[in-house]
Design a protein around this motif. Structure first.
Motif, mmCIF file in Angstrom:
data_model
loop_
_atom_site.group_PDB
_atom_site.id
_atom_site.type_symbol
_atom_site.label_atom_id
_atom_site.label_comp_id
_atom_site.label_asym_id
_atom_site.label_seq_id
_atom_site.Cartn_x
_atom_site.Cartn_y
_atom_site.Cartn_z
ATOM 1 N N PHE A 391 0.837 -1.200 0.000
ATOM 2 C CA PHE A 391 0.000 0.000 0.000
ATOM 3 C C PHE A 391 0.872 1.250 0.000
ATOM 4 C CE2 PHE A 391 -2.941 -3.166 1.549
ATOM 5 C CZ PHE A 391 -4.170 -2.765 1.045
ATOM 6 N N ALA A 392 0.414 2.292 -0.673
ATOM 7 C CA ALA A 392 1.125 3.560 -0.692
ATOM 8 C C ALA A 392 1.212 4.130 0.720
ATOM 9 C CB ALA A 392 0.413 4.550 -1.616
ATOM 10 N N ASP A 393 2.198 4.992 0.953
ATOM 11 C CA ASP A 393 2.379 5.579 2.286
ATOM 12 C C ASP A 393 1.191 6.425 2.724
ATOM 13 O OD1 ASP A 393 4.765 4.381 2.748
ATOM 14 O OD2 ASP A 393 6.013 6.148 2.414
ATOM 15 N N ASN A 394 0.450 6.985 1.789
ATOM 16 C CA ASN A 394 -0.726 7.767 2.171
ATOM 17 C C ASN A 394 -2.023 6.983 1.962
ATOM 18 O OD1 ASN A 394 -0.372 7.993 -0.677
ATOM 19 N ND2 ASN A 394 -1.675 9.817 -0.719
ATOM 20 N N ALA A 395 -1.908 5.647 1.921
ATOM 21 C CA ALA A 395 -3.065 4.749 1.934
ATOM 22 C C ALA A 395 -3.067 4.008 3.258
ATOM 23 C CB ALA A 395 -3.001 3.760 0.767
ATOM 24 N N VAL A 396 -4.124 4.164 4.019
ATOM 25 C CA VAL A 396 -4.197 3.607 5.363
ATOM 26 C C VAL A 396 -5.276 2.531 5.401
ATOM 27 C CG1 VAL A 396 -4.482 4.134 7.808
ATOM 28 C CG2 VAL A 396 -3.563 5.868 6.262
ATOM 29 N N VAL A 397 -4.944 1.350 5.864
ATOM 30 C CA VAL A 397 -5.921 0.272 5.995
ATOM 31 C C VAL A 397 -6.664 0.452 7.315
ATOM 32 C CG1 VAL A 397 -6.266 -2.218 6.191
ATOM 33 C CG2 VAL A 397 -4.535 -1.308 4.617
ATOM 34 N N GLN A 398 -7.958 0.647 7.214
ATOM 35 C CA GLN A 398 -8.792 0.861 8.407
ATOM 36 C C GLN A 398 -9.373 -0.482 8.856
ATOM 37 O OE1 GLN A 398 -12.933 2.380 8.578
ATOM 38 N NE2 GLN A 398 -11.992 4.300 9.251
ATOM 39 N N ILE A 399 -9.004 -0.895 10.056
ATOM 40 C CA ILE A 399 -9.332 -2.222 10.575
ATOM 41 C C ILE A 399 -10.281 -2.098 11.754
ATOM 42 C CG2 ILE A 399 -8.363 -4.374 11.473
ATOM 43 C CD1 ILE A 399 -5.608 -3.333 10.411
ATOM 44 N N LYS A 400 -11.383 -2.839 11.717
ATOM 45 C CA LYS A 400 -12.266 -2.848 12.880
ATOM 46 C C LYS A 400 -11.542 -3.482 14.062
ATOM 47 C CE LYS A 400 -16.821 -2.639 10.755
ATOM 48 N NZ LYS A 400 -18.205 -3.151 10.764
ATOM 49 N N ASN A 401 -11.972 -3.112 15.270
ATOM 50 C CA ASN A 401 -11.252 -3.573 16.461
ATOM 51 C C ASN A 401 -11.251 -5.092 16.585
ATOM 52 O OD1 ASN A 401 -14.151 -3.022 17.113
ATOM 53 N ND2 ASN A 401 -13.602 -3.980 19.048
ATOM 54 N N GLY A 402 -12.268 -5.759 16.039
ATOM 55 C CA GLY A 402 -12.328 -7.207 16.056
ATOM 56 C C GLY A 402 -12.673 -7.753 14.687
ATOM 57 N N PRO A 403 -12.496 -9.060 14.437
ATOM 58 C CA PRO A 403 -12.670 -9.625 13.100
ATOM 59 C C PRO A 403 -14.119 -9.824 12.671
ATOM 60 C CG PRO A 403 -12.057 -11.346 14.634
ATOM 61 C CD PRO A 403 -11.982 -10.056 15.402
ATOM 62 N N ILE A 404 -15.073 -9.680 13.573
ATOM 63 C CA ILE A 404 -16.467 -9.936 13.186
ATOM 64 C C ILE A 404 -17.167 -8.606 12.908
ATOM 65 C CG2 ILE A 404 -18.621 -11.089 13.826
ATOM 66 C CD1 ILE A 404 -17.008 -13.001 15.533
ATOM 67 N N ASP A 405 -17.703 -7.947 13.954
ATOM 68 C CA ASP A 405 -18.388 -6.682 13.676
ATOM 69 C C ASP A 405 -18.717 -5.956 14.968
ATOM 70 O OD1 ASP A 405 -19.462 -4.659 12.235
ATOM 71 O OD2 ASP A 405 -21.265 -5.700 11.616
ATOM 72 N N PHE A 406 -17.707 -5.470 15.658
ATOM 73 C CA PHE A 406 -17.916 -4.701 16.888
ATOM 74 C C PHE A 406 -18.656 -5.500 17.962
ATOM 75 C CE2 PHE A 406 -17.892 -0.846 13.925
ATOM 76 C CZ PHE A 406 -16.548 -0.617 14.146
#
Length: 453
Positions: A391-406
């Motif tokens: 990923f580019a340096d100004n591309a940020v992967v946004q990850i939920k706190n857990g693998p299912i759905d909050f």
């Protein structure tokens, strides 16, 4: 779709469980309210909830009120930019309510005690009262709140290296008075731990809110760019919490927000948010080159697609010079994305990142990806782990706190430990935060980060 537990079903079950808890069905006796101790309706103040925690009601205790008046009744401000102006306006509003007497800014301190606000660059008094070394390491958002005594005169000081720090320091001081804390020996130094602290909205252009539980959206797209005082109050609330970014529309978005008349409306909103140190972001539909540009593809490897995003970024920044960038939901729950063209999530994120880079913008690419229940809990890990470092340096992967759905009892998402060379940020059910590798990026999202695993 597999025969496993569906996302909606699981969320419904969670909602039922929380309702049961609110009715006291599984709450320990020690946590139950004691009958007869609740205040009567006659003793409760009139409250519609609009002011949230920025109520600024007069201090009740006479002795405490007198001490606050002596320390804060004179406000000294020797000038500064729009963010400092917002800070001083909030102090005037808050202290006038809390002290029960009119507080107005002045440029000198003739009394034996005063509140002094500003930066070393804008205020001679700040330079005299706070050593330069104390402010040098604060960055653009840090601040000090302290009591300083000089030649028998007592000053309460809110000082910062930059204007945004003054704004956050002003809200911190007001919070101290609201919670009735003594100021005689106050000495605080604060600096945010995460560079981007963001609120993600799920508001739609028709006024509805996906999974909204408190009424309709206050973003009135029919009336914008006509502004309402609620937008200013919204910006005040965000600044009071130190939130410095806002994504104002639903991730399940049409492409319309990237074109007129929405761009003019967005520019008006950005102008209000800017006065309180909040940067505006927008969720972008990956198929926008088709829906808005008339192309027959959104393939990130297609030169026409790349050119379209480049021109679109130029158009947006021509109207909103401090635009933060895009949040994108792609190839999840039926949304369009790069996988539709045999490309990867990194390929899709990078084409947008390249378009935003000349302006300092970022793209936040959601890792919550699934189109079936079968691999719902692991699809993000399977899709994104092989892309670490791509990923580019100004591309940020946004990850939920857990693998299912909050879900309340979820473990931490495994992507936090597997994307060791990728800017990433955490998303929680309310805001977001991010730590980028070099600069600062982030639903409540705390910071993008790139660190060894």
């Amino acid at each position: 779709m597999s025969s496993g537990i569906r996302r909606r079903s699981l969320l419904s079950a969670a909602a039922v469980g929380s309702t049961a808890a609110s009715l006291g069905l599984s709450v320990p006796a020690s946590a139950q309210p004691v009958l007869g101790t609740e205040p009567s309706a006659a003793t409760l103040p009139t409250e519609d909830g609009y002011d949230l925690w920025l109520r600024y009601r007069r201090v009740e205790d006479p002795g405490q009120l007198g001490r606050y008046r002596a320390a804060l009744g004179t406000l000294v401000w020797q000038g500064g930019g729009p963010l400092q102006q917002s800070a001083v306006a909030e102090l005037v509003r808050g202290l006038t309510g809390l002290l029960g007497t009119r507080v107005a800014p002045r440029t000198s301190a003739p009394s034996p005690a005063a509140l002094v606000v500003g930066t070393a660059k804008s205020s001679i008094l700040i330079r005299e009262l706070v050593p330069a070394a104390d402010l040098a390491e604060l960055g653009d958002e840090g601040y000090v709140v302290r009591r300083v005594t000089r030649r028998g005169e007592h000053f309460t000081v809110v000082a910062a290296h930059a204007d945004r720090g003054v704004l956050y320091g002003a809200f911190h001081l007001l919070r101290l008075v609201q919670t009735r804390r003594p100021l005689e020996h106050v000495d605080l130094t604060e600096r945010p731990a995460t560079p981007l602290r963001m609120a993600d909205h799920w508001d739609n252009d028709d006024g509805s809110i996906e999974r909204g539980y408190a009424g309709r959206s206050f973003f009135d797209w029919k009336k914008l760019p006509q502004l309402d005082t609620r937008y200013t109050d919204y910006a005040r609330v965000l600044a009071s919490l130190g939130i410095n970014g806002a994504v104002i529309n639903n991730v399940n978005t049409p492409a319309d927000y990237l074109a007129e008349p929405f761009l003019t409306k967005l520019a008006a909103l950005a102008g209000v948010l800017r006065r309180y140190g909040v940067t505006l972001y927008v969720t972008a539909n990956f198929a926008a080159p088709i829906d808005l540009g008339g192309l027959d593809t959104a393939d990130p490897f297609d030169p026409a697609v790349r050119g379209w995003w480049t021109k679109k970024a130029e158009e947006i920044y021509g109207k909103i010079e401090d635009f933060g960038g895009f949040l994108v939901k792609a190839n999840s729950e039926g949304r369009p994305g790069p996988l539709d063209y045999g490309r990867t999530h990194a390929d899709g994120a990078n084409v947008l990142a390249d378009a935003l880079r000349p302006y300092g913008g970022i793209v936040m690419w959601r890792a919550f990806v699934h189109d079936s229940d079968e691999k719902w809990d692991r699809q993000a890990y399977l899709d994104f782990t092989p892309l670490d470092g791509k990923f580019a340096d100004n591309a940020v992967v946004q990850i939920k706190n857990g693998p299912i759905d909050f879900q309340v009892r979820e473990p931490a998402h495994p992507l936090f430990g597997s994307l060791c060379s990728t800017p990433r940020c955490a998303a929680w059910p309310r805001p977001s935060s991010c730590h980028p590798p070099r600069a600062a990026y982030t639903r409540w999202t705390p910071g993008p980060t790139r660190r060894r695993c």
